[in-house]
Design a protein around this motif. Structure first.
Motif, PDB file in Angstrom:
ATOM      1  N   THR A 276      -8.272  -3.030 -11.544  1.00 43.73           N
ATOM      2  CA  THR A 276      -8.245  -1.384 -12.112  1.00 43.73           C
ATOM      3  C   THR A 276      -8.517  -1.352  -9.712  1.00 43.73           C
ATOM      4  O   THR A 276      -7.805  -0.643  -9.202  1.00 43.73           O
ATOM      5  N   LEU A 277      -9.016  -1.935  -9.050  1.00 43.76           N
ATOM      6  CA  LEU A 277      -9.365  -1.695  -8.023  1.00 43.76           C
ATOM      7  C   LEU A 277      -8.416  -2.404  -7.480  1.00 43.76           C
ATOM      8  O   LEU A 277      -7.749  -2.032  -6.145  1.00 43.76           O
ATOM      9  N   GLY A 278      -7.534  -3.493  -7.834  1.00 46.04           N
ATOM     10  CA  GLY A 278      -5.931  -4.009  -7.174  1.00 46.04           C
ATOM     11  C   GLY A 278      -4.960  -3.055  -6.951  1.00 46.04           C
ATOM     12  O   GLY A 278      -4.408  -3.360  -6.216  1.00 46.04           O
ATOM     13  N   ALA A 279      -4.536  -2.284  -8.381  1.00 46.35           N
ATOM     14  CA  ALA A 279      -3.835  -1.478  -8.311  1.00 46.35           C
ATOM     15  C   ALA A 279      -3.831  -0.628  -7.860  1.00 46.35           C
ATOM     16  O   ALA A 279      -2.694  -0.162  -7.309  1.00 46.35           O
ATOM     17  N   GLN A 280      -5.272  -0.454  -7.730  1.00 46.93           N
ATOM     18  CA  GLN A 280      -5.443   1.098  -6.436  1.00 46.93           C
ATOM     19  C   GLN A 280      -5.265   0.491  -5.183  1.00 46.93           C
ATOM     20  O   GLN A 280      -4.488   1.593  -4.564  1.00 46.93           O
ATOM     21  N   ALA A 281      -5.599  -0.872  -4.753  1.00 42.27           N
ATOM     22  CA  ALA A 281      -5.572  -0.787  -2.947  1.00 42.27           C
ATOM     23  C   ALA A 281      -3.635  -0.955  -3.297  1.00 42.27           C
ATOM     24  O   ALA A 281      -2.870  -0.491  -2.192  1.00 42.27           O
ATOM     25  N   ALA A 282      -3.167  -1.630  -4.300  1.00 39.10           N
ATOM     26  CA  ALA A 282      -1.786  -1.618  -3.595  1.00 39.10           C
ATOM     27  C   ALA A 282      -0.778  -0.150  -4.018  1.00 39.10           C
ATOM     28  O   ALA A 282       0.203  -0.260  -2.893  1.00 39.10           O
ATOM     29  N   SER A 283      -1.812   1.118  -4.499  1.00 40.81           N
ATOM     30  CA  SER A 283      -0.605   1.560  -4.355  1.00 40.81           C
ATOM     31  C   SER A 283      -1.285   3.015  -3.336  1.00 40.81           C
ATOM     32  O   SER A 283       0.021   3.654  -2.946  1.00 40.81           O
ATOM     33  N   VAL A 284      -2.137   2.497  -2.286  1.00 49.09           N
ATOM     34  CA  VAL A 284      -2.583   3.176  -0.776  1.00 49.09           C
ATOM     35  C   VAL A 284      -2.279   2.131   0.346  1.00 49.09           C
ATOM     36  O   VAL A 284      -2.874   2.599   1.379  1.00 49.09           O
ATOM     37  N   VAL A 285      -0.694   1.117  -0.061  1.00 54.60           N
ATOM     38  CA  VAL A 285      -0.342   0.539   1.279  1.00 54.60           C
ATOM     39  C   VAL A 285       0.555   1.509   2.109  1.00 54.60           C
ATOM     40  O   VAL A 285       0.989   2.409   1.364  1.00 54.60           O
TER      41      VAL A 285
END
Length: 409
Positions: A276-285
């Protein structure tokens, strides 16, 4: 270095001691992270996963899984080199998400319905995220795009099927489970016969079966909750001591020469531990990075699953002789194949007229950035997906059997 060597023991002991001191030094952060992990488990994971584990245990005890397994044998055996009961694991795993497939594979192995090699093949490609998480929480909750949901779901599950086709060659000389008996009975009658035999072998009264199913599900979910809380604390502690930032910096140094956007190093490190944290971090690039890169990284993170999920799967599989190493290798390969498929399918899918009409955000960002579905929504949609996927597999199996020459039946 062997895990039984003294050096490994010393490293493990010193790491644990250092973790204890870090917990004491950042006790407030640890407490808040533990509460956050507990909330996620109690409000999301527990109510949405409990019914499916309980029902699957009951279906196994009643022999329904064996009934479906006989019907799916013509499909699962030639495609994935697993018995037909693996089709039930496939439908439940794809619909309910990790780590349900590992739990069902463990039960099949304990009952002797799959061999060690077949269990390793099965758990390696059926452990996926559930569609509500992929399309709802990640695509709409993080990326605010239905189009992204279709792309992520297609690459995630298509790459899982590809992994199943590849892993059919895993341990090619290992023993296989007992094939179907060659009889002149129609396939549905043979399926009913298998269901009745399984029920007779189980022999537990329904009350006992129900109680055992609930107890087994609760034990599994308490274990899952423990891992969720532990990894929630670990991730926050690593961020507090800037360990994730240090790893991200070193990772970007190695990835940049290969043309990899350095902005994704933080997302990869976060996704290494928790999906979840990884997918969220990818979305806010930052917006300067191409959207196809964001989709590829998010798809890879979803397919990898995170060390938190891997720890849950390893704990579940520890009750059997199914090895974890083939599963970890499959997760890495799954992430790579999903990322490559994203690049391949991005152009055709993004230019599709049907998808172009669905590219506008359909939900405003929430305060947490992630959509949370009610228990009933999750149960309802996942149940429909299980039934629909099972029906599709049964139809495909019947068609394959009809097309095969009569002397091979």
């Amino acid at each position: 270095m062997s895990r039984h060597s003294p050096i490994f023991t010393l490293l493990f002991a010193f790491s644990t001691i250092a973790l204890v001191f870090t917990l004491v030094a950042y006790s407030q952060i640890s407490f808040e992270a533990a509460v956050r992990g507990l909330k996620i488990w109690w409000e999301v994971v527990f109510p949405s996963t409990l019914p499916f584990i309980v029902l699957s245990e009951i279906l196994m005890g009643l022999g329904v899984v064996h009934f479906v397994g006989v019907l799916l044998e013509p499909l699962m055996r030639p495609l994935f080199n697993v018995p037909g009961t693996g089709g039930f694991v496939l439908a439940m795993g794809f619909s309910s998400g990790y780590p349900v497939a590992a739990k069902l594979t463990t039960r099949l192995r304990q009952q002797g319905n799959v061999t060690q090699a077949e269990g390793e093949r099965l758990v390696s490609f059926t452990t996926t995220g559930d569609p509500l998480f992929v399309m709802g929480a990640v695509a709409i909750g993080f990326f605010h795009s239905e189009q992204m949901g279709v792309i992520l779901a297609l690459t995630h599950y298509l790459s899982a099927v590809i992994m199943g086709l590849i892993y059919r060659f895993h341990a090619p000389f290992a023993t296989v489970s007992k094939p179907l008996e060659k009889t002149h009975l129609p396939l549905p009658l043979r399926a009913l016969q298998a269901m009745h035999r399984a029920r007779v072998r189980d022999a537990r009264p329904f009350g006992k079966l129900m109680g055992d199913a609930v107890q087994s599900a609760l034990n599994t979910l308490f274990m899952i909750g423990g891992f969720i809380i532990v990894f929630s604390v670990l991730i926050q502690l690593f961020a507090a001591i800037h360990l994730t930032q240090i790893i991200s910096t070193f990772l970007s140094i190695f990835l940049v020469p290969f043309g990899f956007p350095p902005a994704f190093s933080h997302a990869i490190v976060a996704g290494l531990f928790e999906v979840t944290l990884g997918a969220q971090a990818a979305s806010v690039v930052p917006d300067g990075v191409s959207m196809v890169w964001k989709a590829a990284i998010a798809s890879a993170i979803l397919s990898w699953g995170g060390l938190s999920v891997h720890a849950q799967v390893a704990s579940i599989l520890s009750d059997t002789d199914i090895r974890v190493a083939p599963y970890i290798i499959a997760r890495s390969a799954h992430a790579f194949v999903a990322a490559v498929l994203t690049f391949v399918l991005w152009g055709p899918l993004s230019s599709s007229a049907w998808l172009s009409e669905k590219t506008l955000p359909v939900f405003l960002p929430t305060s947490s950035g992630m959509l949370v579905f009610s228990w009933w929504e999750t149960f309802w949609h996942s149940s429909l997906l299980v039934l629909g996927l099972t029906a599709l597999l049964l139809l495909t199996s019947v068609l394959i059997r009809r097309l095969r020459p009569s002397h091979t039946r």
